[in-house]
Design a protein around this motif. Structure first.
Motif, short mmCIF file in Angstrom:
data_model
loop_
_atom_site.label_atom_id
_atom_site.label_comp_id
_atom_site.label_asym_id
_atom_site.label_seq_id
_atom_site.Cartn_x
_atom_site.Cartn_y
_atom_site.Cartn_z
N GLN A 28 0.86 -1.13 0.10
CA GLN A 28 0.08 -0.02 0.00
C GLN A 28 1.03 1.31 -0.12
O GLN A 28 1.84 1.24 0.74
CB GLN A 28 -0.86 0.05 1.28
N VAL A 29 0.59 2.31 -0.90
CA VAL A 29 1.38 3.49 -1.02
C VAL A 29 0.54 4.53 -0.78
O VAL A 29 -0.90 4.49 -0.80
CB VAL A 29 2.10 3.28 -2.18
N SER A 30 1.16 5.71 -0.55
CA SER A 30 0.51 6.93 -0.21
C SER A 30 0.49 7.79 -1.65
O SER A 30 1.51 8.07 -1.92
CB SER A 30 0.84 7.73 0.84
N ASP B 117 4.64 11.62 2.18
CA ASP B 117 4.84 10.54 2.16
C ASP B 117 5.89 9.70 0.98
O ASP B 117 6.00 8.62 1.04
CB ASP B 117 3.63 9.31 2.31
N LEU B 118 6.58 10.65 0.15
CA LEU B 118 7.15 10.17 -1.06
C LEU B 118 8.36 9.07 -0.79
O LEU B 118 8.60 8.03 -1.44
CB LEU B 118 7.83 11.26 -1.65
N GLU C 58 8.56 7.21 2.09
CA GLU C 58 7.89 5.82 2.55
C GLU C 58 7.43 5.01 1.31
O GLU C 58 7.41 3.84 1.31
CB GLU C 58 7.16 6.00 3.73
N THR C 59 6.75 5.72 0.37
CA THR C 59 6.18 5.19 -0.70
C THR C 59 7.41 4.56 -1.61
O THR C 59 7.17 3.48 -2.17
CB THR C 59 5.44 6.08 -1.43
N THR D 241 8.55 1.20 0.00
CA THR D 241 7.51 0.34 -0.07
C THR D 241 7.59 -0.37 -1.59
O THR D 241 7.31 -1.65 -1.54
CB THR D 241 6.03 0.85 0.14
N LEU D 242 7.75 0.56 -2.64
CA LEU D 242 7.68 0.00 -3.88
C LEU D 242 8.97 -1.06 -4.11
O LEU D 242 8.85 -1.87 -4.92
CB LEU D 242 7.64 1.22 -4.82
#
Length: 115
Positions: free
Chosen positions: A68-70, A75-76, A78-79, A82-83
């Motif tokens: 799940q991304v924002s 939140d770049l 963290e995104t 996550t990716l």
């Protein structure tokens, strides 16, 4: 960065620790798949999450993972992290899952010599 404290901070740290352990399991599994000779230890017992997912991650199963991304620019980082994690997971090729077939009652009787 999130400003959480006390119990929420400990919960967040525990989640991050479990996700890190999951990354370690995925990396070790990927190494074992690439090099059939060396069997690197897969650290399933390093967290409750990976211990509970052991059969799904290393057994005879197909596993699907969502990330799940924002969309929020704040939140770049963290995104992107996550990716990158999702890409690592997507690159893992494990053994092909096989169907666990269950014999029917007549087949079992025949195997056991019953009539």
């Amino acid at each position: 960065r999130s400003g959480v404290r006390d119990e929420r901070l400990r919960e967040t740290q525990a989640i991050n620790k479990s996700l890190s352990a999951l990354g370690d399991v995925i990396f070790a599994s990927q190494q074992n798949t690439r090099d059939g000779k060396s069997k690197q230890h897969v650290p399933f017992r390093n967290s409750k999450l990976t211990y509970l997912l052991q059969d799904s991650l290393g057994g005879n199963s197909k596993t699907l993972m969502f990330v799940q991304v924002s969309p929020d620019p704040d939140d770049l980082i963290e995104t992107l992290s996550t990716l990158e994690f999702g890409q690592r997971v997507a690159n893992v090729q494990l053994k092909k899952a096989t169907v666990n077939a269950c014999a029917s009652a007549p087949e079992l009787d025949k195997e056991n010599g019953s009539h």
